[in-house]
Scaffold this motif. Structure first.
Motif, PDB file in Angstrom:
ATOM      1  N   ARG A 142       0.848  -1.188   0.000  1.00  0.00           N
ATOM      2  CA  ARG A 142       0.000   0.000   0.000  1.00  0.00           C
ATOM      3  C   ARG A 142       0.887   1.242   0.000  1.00  0.00           C
ATOM      4  O   ARG A 142       1.850   1.327   0.762  1.00  0.00           O
ATOM      5  CB  ARG A 142      -0.888   0.015   1.241  1.00  0.00           C
ATOM      6  CG  ARG A 142      -1.982  -1.008   1.227  1.00  0.00           C
ATOM      7  CD  ARG A 142      -2.575  -1.243   2.599  1.00  0.00           C
ATOM      8  NE  ARG A 142      -2.885  -0.029   3.335  1.00  0.00           N
ATOM      9  CZ  ARG A 142      -3.374  -0.034   4.579  1.00  0.00           C
ATOM     10  NH1 ARG A 142      -3.590  -1.179   5.204  1.00  0.00           N
ATOM     11  NH2 ARG A 142      -3.641   1.097   5.196  1.00  0.00           N
ATOM     12  N   ARG A 161      -1.735   0.777  -4.782  1.00  0.00           N
ATOM     13  CA  ARG A 161      -0.760  -0.300  -4.613  1.00  0.00           C
ATOM     14  C   ARG A 161       0.379  -0.109  -5.607  1.00  0.00           C
ATOM     15  O   ARG A 161       0.155   0.237  -6.776  1.00  0.00           O
ATOM     16  CB  ARG A 161      -1.410  -1.666  -4.869  1.00  0.00           C
ATOM     17  CG  ARG A 161      -2.449  -2.063  -3.837  1.00  0.00           C
ATOM     18  CD  ARG A 161      -1.827  -2.719  -2.627  1.00  0.00           C
ATOM     19  NE  ARG A 161      -2.825  -3.050  -1.618  1.00  0.00           N
ATOM     20  CZ  ARG A 161      -2.620  -3.918  -0.631  1.00  0.00           C
ATOM     21  NH1 ARG A 161      -1.455  -4.530  -0.521  1.00  0.00           N
ATOM     22  NH2 ARG A 161      -3.571  -4.162   0.253  1.00  0.00           N
ATOM     23  N   GLU A 181      -6.250   0.422  -5.701  1.00  0.00           N
ATOM     24  CA  GLU A 181      -6.262  -0.843  -4.974  1.00  0.00           C
ATOM     25  C   GLU A 181      -7.322  -1.804  -5.493  1.00  0.00           C
ATOM     26  O   GLU A 181      -7.089  -3.013  -5.576  1.00  0.00           O
ATOM     27  CB  GLU A 181      -6.469  -0.590  -3.483  1.00  0.00           C
ATOM     28  CG  GLU A 181      -6.200  -1.820  -2.637  1.00  0.00           C
ATOM     29  CD  GLU A 181      -6.143  -1.512  -1.163  1.00  0.00           C
ATOM     30  OE1 GLU A 181      -5.089  -1.738  -0.552  1.00  0.00           O
ATOM     31  OE2 GLU A 181      -7.169  -1.043  -0.621  1.00  0.00           O
TER      32      GLU A 181
END
Length: 207
Positions: A142, A161, A181
């Motif tokens: 992350r 990400r 993400e």
């Protein structure tokens, strides 16, 4: 091929401006003190035993006078939200659930030695932001994209990400490619390649 060493590259942090923008870190708070839980990132576990991250939760339910929290692995949560499907979520006792929230008081440590990293086992530890340049193996982690030095009104961009390690771009910047993400997880469950963007490393922090 022309060879170069890291010392030959410019200091992009200095070029970006004299004041480094640091995103807020992540602190963990007991789920029982948070009013709205649905969709929140969570950690489950037991003091003195250990912790499990990369989860999402729903609002609590009461069964037999005890309160539980539905908990899902993040990939299953994203898939259920994206495809609007019902999924089975295991129920975890409320007192064993903590949720994430950003906090400007969670700062990068000044020292990186093992002693400064010691934590209490009474609750899951906070997660200070880390510069991408200081982290080995960022693919899949992350990350937070902070605004550039000229963007005074910009906000930190989260739910991203990293999909590559740092590389030298065509413009000569040291960059990492990132994606949203939800697309990172969709890549796993459907094989669909995510749309990615190139971000200079001086604007990226590991969350």
């Amino acid at each position: 091929m022309t060879e170069f060493s890291p010392d030959d590259l410019p200091d992009w942090d200095l070029l970006a401006g004299s004041v480094e923008r640091v995103p807020a870190g992540i602190e963990l708070v007991a789920a029982g003190i948070v009013r709205e839980l649905r969709g929140r990132r969570a950690v489950i576990g037991m003091p003195g035993v250990g912790w499990r991250r990369d989860l999402r939760v729903d609002n609590p339910v009461v069964q037999a006078s005890r309160t539980y929290v539905p908990v899902l692995p993040e990939q299953e949560w994203y898939r259920a939200e994206a495809e609007q499907t019902e999924v089975f979520a295991p129920l975890v006792p409320l007192e064993r659930v903590w949720v994430e929230r950003t906090s400007p008081t969670v700062r990068p440590p000044e020292d990186a030695d093992i002693v400064s990293r010691l934590v209490s086992l009474d609750a899951p530890p906070s997660r200070p932001p880390r510069r991408v340049r200081d982290v080995s193996g960022v693919t899949g982690l992350r990350v937070v994209r902070v605004p550039g030095p000229d963007d005074k009104a910009g906000r930190d961009e989260r739910d991203l990400r990293a999909v590559t390690e740092p590389y030298n771009s065509a413009e000569g910047d040291i960059c990492v490619r990132v994606c949203r993400e939800v697309e990172w997880y969709r890549w796993g469950w459907s094989g669909q390649i995510p749309k990615t963007m190139e971000v200079p490393t001086h604007l990226l922090w590991v969350e």
